[in-house]
Design an enzyme around this catalytic site. Structure first.
Site, PDB file in Angstrom:
ATOM      1  NE  ARG A   1       0.301   6.459   0.680  1.00  8.50           N
ATOM      2  CZ  ARG A   1      -0.931   6.111   0.339  1.00  8.50           C
ATOM      3  NH1 ARG A   1      -1.233   4.844   0.136  1.00  8.50           N
ATOM      4  NH2 ARG A   1      -1.881   7.037   0.204  1.00  8.50           N
TER       5      ARG A   1
ATOM      6  CD1 TRP B   1       1.486   6.372 -10.114  1.00  6.27           C
ATOM      7  CD2 TRP B   1       1.589   7.113  -7.995  1.00  6.27           C
ATOM      8  NE1 TRP B   1       1.369   7.735 -10.149  1.00  6.27           N
ATOM      9  CE2 TRP B   1       1.429   8.210  -8.860  1.00  6.27           C
ATOM     10  CE3 TRP B   1       1.678   7.344  -6.626  1.00  6.27           C
ATOM     11  CZ2 TRP B   1       1.372   9.526  -8.383  1.00  6.27           C
ATOM     12  CZ3 TRP B   1       1.607   8.641  -6.150  1.00  6.27           C
ATOM     13  CH2 TRP B   1       1.460   9.723  -7.016  1.00  6.27           C
TER      14      TRP B   1
ATOM     15  CG  HIS C   1       4.608  -6.390  -1.290  1.00  3.63           C
ATOM     16  ND1 HIS C   1       4.680  -5.060  -1.632  1.00  3.63           N
ATOM     17  CD2 HIS C   1       3.311  -6.749  -1.500  1.00  3.63           C
ATOM     18  CE1 HIS C   1       3.493  -4.652  -2.052  1.00  3.63           C
ATOM     19  NE2 HIS C   1       2.649  -5.658  -1.981  1.00  3.63           N
TER      20      HIS C   1
ATOM     21  CG  PHE D   1      -5.878   8.982  -7.923  1.00  2.00           C
ATOM     22  CD1 PHE D   1      -5.447   7.786  -7.370  1.00  2.00           C
ATOM     23  CD2 PHE D   1      -7.180   9.391  -7.683  1.00  2.00           C
ATOM     24  CE1 PHE D   1      -6.294   7.010  -6.591  1.00  2.00           C
ATOM     25  CE2 PHE D   1      -8.030   8.632  -6.903  1.00  2.00           C
ATOM     26  CZ  PHE D   1      -7.581   7.440  -6.354  1.00  2.00           C
TER      27      PHE D   1
ATOM     28  CB  SER E   1      -3.674   2.660   1.859  1.00  2.00           C
ATOM     29  OG  SER E   1      -3.910   2.101   0.603  1.00  2.00           O
TER      30      SER E   1
ATOM     31  CD1 TRP F   1      -1.937 -10.643 -13.327  1.00  2.00           C
ATOM     32  CD2 TRP F   1      -3.263  -8.918 -12.861  1.00  2.00           C
ATOM     33  NE1 TRP F   1      -3.155 -10.871 -13.926  1.00  2.00           N
ATOM     34  CE2 TRP F   1      -3.996  -9.834 -13.656  1.00  2.00           C
ATOM     35  CE3 TRP F   1      -3.901  -7.733 -12.443  1.00  2.00           C
ATOM     36  CZ2 TRP F   1      -5.320  -9.610 -14.042  1.00  2.00           C
ATOM     37  CZ3 TRP F   1      -5.220  -7.523 -12.827  1.00  2.00           C
ATOM     38  CH2 TRP F   1      -5.911  -8.454 -13.617  1.00  2.00           C
TER      39      TRP F   1
ATOM     40  CE  LYS G   1      -3.481  -1.022  -0.498  1.00  2.00           C
ATOM     41  NZ  LYS G   1      -3.893  -1.644  -1.790  1.00  2.00           N
TER      42      LYS G   1
ATOM     43  CG  MET H   1      -2.679   5.309 -13.208  1.00  2.00           C
ATOM     44  SD  MET H   1      -1.374   5.019 -12.024  1.00  2.00           S
ATOM     45  CE  MET H   1      -1.779   3.405 -11.388  1.00  2.00           C
TER      46      MET H   1
ATOM     47  N   GLY I   1       2.343   2.463  -3.020  1.00  2.00           N
ATOM     48  CA  GLY I   1       2.483   3.023  -4.361  1.00  2.00           C
ATOM     49  C   GLY I   1       3.005   2.022  -5.386  1.00  2.00           C
TER      50      GLY I   1
ATOM     51  NE  ARG J   1      -8.122   4.425   0.876  1.00  2.00           N
ATOM     52  CZ  ARG J   1      -8.017   5.496   1.667  1.00  2.00           C
ATOM     53  NH1 ARG J   1      -9.104   6.025   2.189  1.00  2.00           N
ATOM     54  NH2 ARG J   1      -6.828   6.012   1.967  1.00  2.00           N
TER      55      ARG J   1
HETATM   56  P1  A3P Z   1      -5.015   4.934  -1.045  1.00  2.00           P
HETATM   57  O1  A3P Z   1      -5.710   3.717  -0.528  1.00  2.00           O
HETATM   58  O2  A3P Z   1      -4.509   5.815   0.072  1.00  2.00           O
HETATM   59  O3  A3P Z   1      -5.812   5.702  -2.047  1.00  2.00           O
HETATM   60  P2  A3P Z   1      -0.295  -0.280  -3.639  1.00  2.00           P
HETATM   61  O4  A3P Z   1      -0.357  -0.186  -5.119  1.00  2.00           O
HETATM   62  O5  A3P Z   1       1.102  -0.395  -3.092  1.00  2.00           O
HETATM   63  O6  A3P Z   1      -1.221  -1.334  -3.144  1.00  2.00           O
HETATM   64  O7  A3P Z   1      -0.783   1.109  -3.051  1.00  2.00           O
HETATM   65  C1  A3P Z   1      -2.119   1.516  -3.232  1.00  2.00           C
HETATM   66  C2  A3P Z   1      -2.218   2.971  -2.849  1.00  2.00           C
HETATM   67  O8  A3P Z   1      -1.557   3.772  -3.855  1.00  2.00           O
HETATM   68  C3  A3P Z   1      -3.666   3.427  -2.811  1.00  2.00           C
HETATM   69  O9  A3P Z   1      -3.692   4.443  -1.802  1.00  2.00           O
HETATM   70  C4  A3P Z   1      -3.831   3.983  -4.205  1.00  2.00           C
HETATM   71  O10 A3P Z   1      -4.927   4.850  -4.361  1.00  2.00           O
HETATM   72  C5  A3P Z   1      -2.498   4.706  -4.375  1.00  2.00           C
HETATM   73  N1  A3P Z   1      -2.222   5.036  -5.787  1.00  2.00           N
HETATM   74  C6  A3P Z   1      -2.158   4.217  -6.843  1.00  2.00           C
HETATM   75  N2  A3P Z   1      -1.973   4.913  -7.977  1.00  2.00           N
HETATM   76  C7  A3P Z   1      -1.914   6.217  -7.625  1.00  2.00           C
HETATM   77  C8  A3P Z   1      -1.763   7.443  -8.353  1.00  2.00           C
HETATM   78  N3  A3P Z   1      -1.646   7.466  -9.672  1.00  2.00           N
HETATM   79  N4  A3P Z   1      -1.747   8.597  -7.661  1.00  2.00           N
HETATM   80  C9  A3P Z   1      -1.866   8.601  -6.314  1.00  2.00           C
HETATM   81  N5  A3P Z   1      -2.036   7.476  -5.565  1.00  2.00           N
HETATM   82  C10 A3P Z   1      -2.066   6.296  -6.217  1.00  2.00           C
END
Ligand code: A3P
Length: 287
Positions: free
Chosen positions: A123, A51, A101, A222, A131, A74, A46, A225, A48, A250
């Site tokens: 993060r 991303w 991870h 965001f 998250s 994936w 959680k 995506m 990024g 989210r």
């Molecule tokens: P939130 O739940 O706080 O929104 P991971 O990919 O490691 O599981 O992390 C998921 C988190 O990264 C989620 O956080 C998700 O919304 C955030 N995330 C993914 N893509 C993003 C983007 N383009 N900009 C900002 N946050 C992003």
């Protein structure tokens, strides 16, 4: 599902059985052959990951959107330790982009002697916790997080998937000055994607055109995506991820923890943080 069916314990870490097995983890640790031109995205959950799974393929395609519009994340940047790791990675042409991870100590044995690169995304742990709490409520293959207070206790004790945030960062951070490791923060990605792209381009030996940078900045926002079916997990059946409850992508902001933590919870978290990070020269997230 009972807790013992939801998680397995590997080297002291709790891992969801839905995507991990003893065999997949042993393969990653003992038999996976790391190549010198492999590039790993390493994260604590959680932080990024998804991303960066959007950003790196776009750097490698010099801004061509085809990979992120046609290949699910994936498969685009497969997970080393998951059950699909071997089949998706073993015969993949170089350069391979790989997600993990794993803590430093659980990386494949062949990693230590390779020149493979690592992009570590970190993060604010309070935001990763929030998250993760929401993710546990949406993903039916994870254990029930309990109340937010209970989840904070589990998180601080490392009794959550992939173990303690502190152990994860403390395993990787001492390697920060190695030439093959680059640390990026989620918060930097939010604040100044352009600068991060230049940094990543330099680190990976990829010179990005101005047009490519513009395209990547736009594509990895965001809101974009969230619309991208190849990245928003909307292909996953509702029985596994109920995105009517909350989206996988989210909120995508920094500081959402302030909307969740009480003053007492913040103080407690900060005091555990100070204890855990005592003597560690890690400049972020002290309060
Ligand atoms: P939130 O739940 O706080 O929104 P991971 O990919 O490691 O599981 O992390 C998921 C988190 O990264 C989620 O956080 C998700 O919304 C955030 N995330 C993914 N893509 C993003 C983007 N383009 N900009 C900002 N946050 C992003």
């Amino acid at each position: 599902m009972a807790e013992e069916q939801v998680n397995i314990v590997f080297e002291g870490l709790l891992l969801p059985t839905h995507v991990h097995s003893e065999e997949s983890l042993r393969y990653a640790r003992e038999r996976f052959h790391v190549r010198d031109d492999d590039v790993f995205i390493v994260t604590y959950p959680k932080s990024g990951t998804t991303w960066m799974q959007e950003i790196l393929p776009l750097i490698y395609s010099n801004g061509d959107l085809t990979p992120v519009q046609t290949i699910p994340n994936w498969q685009r940047v497969p997970w080393l330790e998951q059950k699909t790791g071997k089949s998706l990675l073993e015969d993949r042409p170089s350069p391979r982009l790989i997600t993990t991870h794993l803590t430093y100590h659980l990386m494949p044995k062949s990693f230590n002697t390779s020149k493979a690169k690592v992009v570590y995304v970190t993060r604010n742990p309070k935001d990763a916790l929030v998250s993760s709490f929401h993710y546990h409520n949406l993903a039916t293959f994870l254990d029930n997080p309990g109340t937010f207070e209970e989840f904070i206790q589990k998180f601080l004790a490392g009794n959550v998937m992939f173990g303690s945030w502190f152990d994860h960062i403390k395993s990787w951070w001492p390697r920060k000055d190695q030439d093959n490791i680059l640390f990026i923060t989620y918060e930097d990605l939010l604040q100044d994607m352009r600068s991060v792209l230049l940094k990543l381009g330099e680190f990976l030996g990829k010179q990005l055109s101005d047009d490519a940078i513009e395209t990547i900045v736009a594509q990895t926002k965001f809101s974009n995506m969230r619309q991208n079916k190849m990245s928003n997990y909307s292909f996953v059946p509702k029985e596994l991820m109920d995105q009517e409850k909350t989206n996988f992508l989210r909120k995508g902001i920094s500081g959402d923890w302030k909307n969740h933590f009480t003053t007492a919870q913040t103080e407690h978290f900060n005091s555990v943080y100070s204890q855990e990070m005592k003597g560690v020269d890690f400049p972020f997230y002290k309060d």
